[in-house]
Design a protein around this motif. Structure first.
Motif, PDB file in Angstrom:
ATOM      1  N   LEU A 266      43.757  29.826  36.564  1.00  0.00           N
ATOM      2  CA  LEU A 266      42.387  29.417  36.866  1.00  0.00           C
ATOM      3  C   LEU A 266      41.974  28.212  36.040  1.00  0.00           C
ATOM      4  O   LEU A 266      41.283  27.317  36.531  1.00  0.00           O
ATOM      5  CB  LEU A 266      41.430  30.582  36.638  1.00  0.00           C
ATOM      6  N   ALA A 267      42.387  28.166  34.775  1.00  0.00           N
ATOM      7  CA  ALA A 267      42.051  27.020  33.934  1.00  0.00           C
ATOM      8  C   ALA A 267      42.721  25.745  34.426  1.00  0.00           C
ATOM      9  O   ALA A 267      42.220  24.643  34.198  1.00  0.00           O
ATOM     10  CB  ALA A 267      42.432  27.292  32.485  1.00  0.00           C
ATOM     11  N   MET A 268      43.851  25.885  35.107  1.00  0.00           N
ATOM     12  CA  MET A 268      44.529  24.733  35.694  1.00  0.00           C
ATOM     13  C   MET A 268      43.923  24.332  37.028  1.00  0.00           C
ATOM     14  O   MET A 268      44.382  23.386  37.673  1.00  0.00           O
ATOM     15  CB  MET A 268      46.017  25.048  35.858  1.00  0.00           C
ATOM     16  N   GLY A 269      42.905  25.055  37.483  1.00  0.00           N
ATOM     17  CA  GLY A 269      42.232  24.715  38.731  1.00  0.00           C
ATOM     18  C   GLY A 269      42.728  25.466  39.939  1.00  0.00           C
ATOM     19  O   GLY A 269      42.303  25.191  41.064  1.00  0.00           O
ATOM     20  N   GLY A 270      43.631  26.442  39.739  1.00  0.00           N
ATOM     21  CA  GLY A 270      44.125  27.225  40.855  1.00  0.00           C
ATOM     22  C   GLY A 270      43.291  28.473  41.088  1.00  0.00           C
ATOM     23  O   GLY A 270      42.387  28.796  40.313  1.00  0.00           O
ATOM     24  N   ASN A 271      43.612  29.163  42.169  1.00  0.00           N
ATOM     25  CA  ASN A 271      43.039  30.467  42.456  1.00  0.00           C
ATOM     26  C   ASN A 271      44.105  31.528  42.213  1.00  0.00           C
ATOM     27  O   ASN A 271      45.283  31.219  42.094  1.00  0.00           O
ATOM     28  CB  ASN A 271      42.538  30.534  43.894  1.00  0.00           C
ATOM     29  N   TYR A 272      43.677  32.791  42.171  1.00  0.00           N
ATOM     30  CA  TYR A 272      44.609  33.858  41.792  1.00  0.00           C
ATOM     31  C   TYR A 272      44.444  35.059  42.709  1.00  0.00           C
ATOM     32  O   TYR A 272      43.330  35.555  42.918  1.00  0.00           O
ATOM     33  CB  TYR A 272      44.358  34.280  40.349  1.00  0.00           C
ATOM     34  N   LEU A 273      45.574  35.524  43.256  1.00  0.00           N
ATOM     35  CA  LEU A 273      45.603  36.683  44.139  1.00  0.00           C
ATOM     36  C   LEU A 273      46.444  37.757  43.459  1.00  0.00           C
ATOM     37  O   LEU A 273      47.655  37.592  43.293  1.00  0.00           O
ATOM     38  CB  LEU A 273      46.221  36.256  45.476  1.00  0.00           C
ATOM     39  N   LEU A 274      45.805  38.850  43.046  1.00  0.00           N
ATOM     40  CA  LEU A 274      46.473  39.916  42.290  1.00  0.00           C
ATOM     41  C   LEU A 274      46.685  41.123  43.190  1.00  0.00           C
ATOM     42  O   LEU A 274      45.746  41.619  43.806  1.00  0.00           O
ATOM     43  CB  LEU A 274      45.639  40.290  41.066  1.00  0.00           C
ATOM     44  N   ASN A 275      47.921  41.616  43.232  1.00  0.00           N
ATOM     45  CA  ASN A 275      48.333  42.612  44.217  1.00  0.00           C
ATOM     46  C   ASN A 275      48.421  44.034  43.669  1.00  0.00           C
ATOM     47  O   ASN A 275      48.830  44.255  42.526  1.00  0.00           O
ATOM     48  CB  ASN A 275      49.705  42.221  44.760  1.00  0.00           C
ATOM     49  N   VAL A 276      48.069  44.985  44.545  1.00  0.00           N
ATOM     50  CA  VAL A 276      48.370  46.400  44.335  1.00  0.00           C
ATOM     51  C   VAL A 276      49.000  46.939  45.610  1.00  0.00           C
ATOM     52  O   VAL A 276      48.779  46.410  46.705  1.00  0.00           O
ATOM     53  CB  VAL A 276      47.113  47.230  43.983  1.00  0.00           C
ATOM     54  N   GLY A 277      49.794  48.016  45.462  1.00  0.00           N
ATOM     55  CA  GLY A 277      50.410  48.664  46.607  1.00  0.00           C
ATOM     56  C   GLY A 277      49.902  50.086  46.744  1.00  0.00           C
ATOM     57  O   GLY A 277      50.266  50.950  45.934  1.00  0.00           O
ATOM     58  N   PRO A 278      49.046  50.369  47.727  1.00  0.00           N
ATOM     59  CA  PRO A 278      48.537  51.730  47.903  1.00  0.00           C
ATOM     60  C   PRO A 278      49.640  52.741  48.208  1.00  0.00           C
ATOM     61  O   PRO A 278      50.694  52.397  48.740  1.00  0.00           O
ATOM     62  CB  PRO A 278      47.573  51.598  49.088  1.00  0.00           C
ATOM     63  N   MET A 279      49.370  53.983  47.884  1.00  0.00           N
ATOM     64  CA  MET A 279      50.301  55.075  48.142  1.00  0.00           C
ATOM     65  C   MET A 279      50.314  55.432  49.630  1.00  0.00           C
ATOM     66  O   MET A 279      49.482  54.942  50.405  1.00  0.00           O
ATOM     67  CB  MET A 279      49.901  56.283  47.294  1.00  0.00           C
ATOM     68  N   PRO A 280      51.247  56.283  50.067  1.00  0.00           N
ATOM     69  CA  PRO A 280      51.312  56.638  51.484  1.00  0.00           C
ATOM     70  C   PRO A 280      50.015  57.238  52.018  1.00  0.00           C
ATOM     71  O   PRO A 280      49.720  57.110  53.216  1.00  0.00           O
ATOM     72  CB  PRO A 280      52.452  57.658  51.543  1.00  0.00           C
TER      73      PRO A 280
END
Length: 423
Positions: A266-280
């Motif tokens: 973010l400090a470099m000017g980018g955006n950030y997409l943080l992932n999770v994987g839901p259970m069954p």
């Protein structure tokens, strides 16, 4: 970067932090979303999981509650991963969520929940397809190791199928913020596909992993070196180190490691997409949820350092920092990056500080105030000649940072100047 990006530029740079969701049949074996490619599983056996998938605890409102608690501003959902299983009620294959015991269109439920909250929804769509008979699985990376009996490999016919599915996704589920293509292994090129996407969803943003040039790049599990990005960028990372989908006994990244990664991008000017994987069953594990909450608690305290700001690590000289060597030789003694908004400069300690002081060479202007956003503490600042730089001149020194008291967060300092020091 193509020119039409300017039309949606402000929106892209306003949406800095998003939630990525990898969810599908692969949640059942709970090993990896690419278990067909990386594991010892046959396609016919994997495809039988459609008869087991029954996420009775799926609640899109709970997902959005968690995303907002983390400070996130949008959500990207995997509509079809490489396995070819479709998480919406598509008319063009039976290999879909509505043919499971669950029987409901989870994409429709999620889209409705997002629309109620005015929470932007993005869609992930895989270029490779390990199920569709027309996709030419030739054993390249992220492909099956060859066609199986009955397949009719034909890349053009396959993309006719893709076109029909895109029409469904971009017509039946309300406004879509972004389209996240993934892994154009076949190197298929057809600008008309992105043109279709834009005609169906005016103002949509498209990444650079599809059949034509996109609007922004998407580095994955990697934080590039440098001080700022030259083109629009959305980095993506998963909370789990091994898998993007749900994995039992996952190796989870430390919260601080993720904070450091988020802060640097973010400090470099980018955006950030943080992932999770839901259970069954459709729920998000406590490990993922607790990590998101802890990250959100930190992010909400320091988010002003990203809202309406621009990268300012060039204040040591050039407008761009192009290599790690240049960073080491030219910028600051301490590992920090800068953002700015007008006469306010934010100092990001994206790596652990060596001491309780930050020297901001080459700055030599005293701020009116120096405040640690993490706890509101006012910090001491001075412009003085230091032994380390005794042959040079006086530089700005920020002192008494609580590095031994706050050890589980990235520190961000707000400097309020009475004059413009950013040019």
């Amino acid at each position: 970067m193509i020119s039409r990006f300017n039309d949606a530029r402000d929106r892209f740079f306003d949406m800095r932090f998003g939630l990525f969701i990898h969810w599908g049949l692969y949640a059942i074996p709970a090993w990896h979303e690419q278990i067909l490619w990386r594991g010892n599983v046959k396609r016919n056996d994997y495809e039988k999981l459609i008869h087991e998938f029954n996420p009775i605890e799926f609640d899109p409102e709970a997902w959005l509650d968690l995303a907002q608690e983390a400070g996130m501003q949008y959500l990207c959902f995997t509509t079809k991963h490489h396995d070819g299983f479709c998480m919406w009620d598509t008319s063009h294959t039976d290999y879909k969520i509505t043919h499971t015991p669950y029987g409901k269109d989870v994409m429709a439920m999620l889209a409705e929940a997002c629309q109620k909250r005015n929470f932007p929804l993005s869609l992930y769509y895989s270029c490779p397809d390990w199920h569709h008979p027309n996709y030419p699985n030739m054993g390249r990376h992220h492909e099956m190791f060859g066609p199986r009996p009955g397949d009719e490999p034909d890349i053009n016919r396959y993309y006719e199928y893709v076109t029909k599915q895109l029409r469904e996704l971009l017509t039946n589920y309300g406004p879509i913020y972004q389209l996240f293509w993934d892994v154009n292994v076949a190197e298929y090129h057809d600008p008309s596909l992105n043109e279709l996407v834009r005609s169906l969803q005016p103002g949509i943003l498209i990444n650079n992993r599809g059949p034509d040039e996109g609007d922004y790049s998407t580095p994955e599990r990697h934080v590039p070196e440098g001080g700022s990005f030259r083109t629009p960028t959305e980095a993506c990372q998963s909370i789990g180190r091994e898998s993007w989908g749900y994995r039992e006994n996952e190796d989870y990244y430390a919260d601080k490691f993720l904070m450091q990664s988020i802060d640097k991008i973010l400090a470099m000017g980018g955006n950030y997409l943080l992932n999770v994987g839901p259970m069954p069953d459709g729920t998000i594990t406590s490990e993922n949820a607790n990590s998101l909450r802890r990250i959100g608690k930190w992010y909400k305290k320091i988010r002003e350092s990203f809202e309406g700001t621009v990268p300012a690590s060039y204040m040591g000289g050039k407008d761009e920092i192009e290599s790690a060597n240049e960073v080491k030789s030219r910028v600051f003694r301490d590992h920090v990056l800068l953002t700015r908004k007008g006469n306010t400069v934010y100092v990001h300690a994206y790596r652990d500080l060596q001491s309780n002081t930050v020297i901001l060479k080459p700055l030599d202007v005293l701020p009116k105030r120096a405040i640690l956003l993490n706890n509101g503490q006012e910090l001491e600042s001075s412009v003085e000649l230091l032994p380390w730089y005794w042959q040079e001149r006086a530089y700005l020194r920020i002192r008494n940072l609580p590095i031994n008291e706050i050890t589980d967060e990235v520190l961000v300092i707000k400097l309020e100047f009475g004059e413009d020091v950013t040019e």
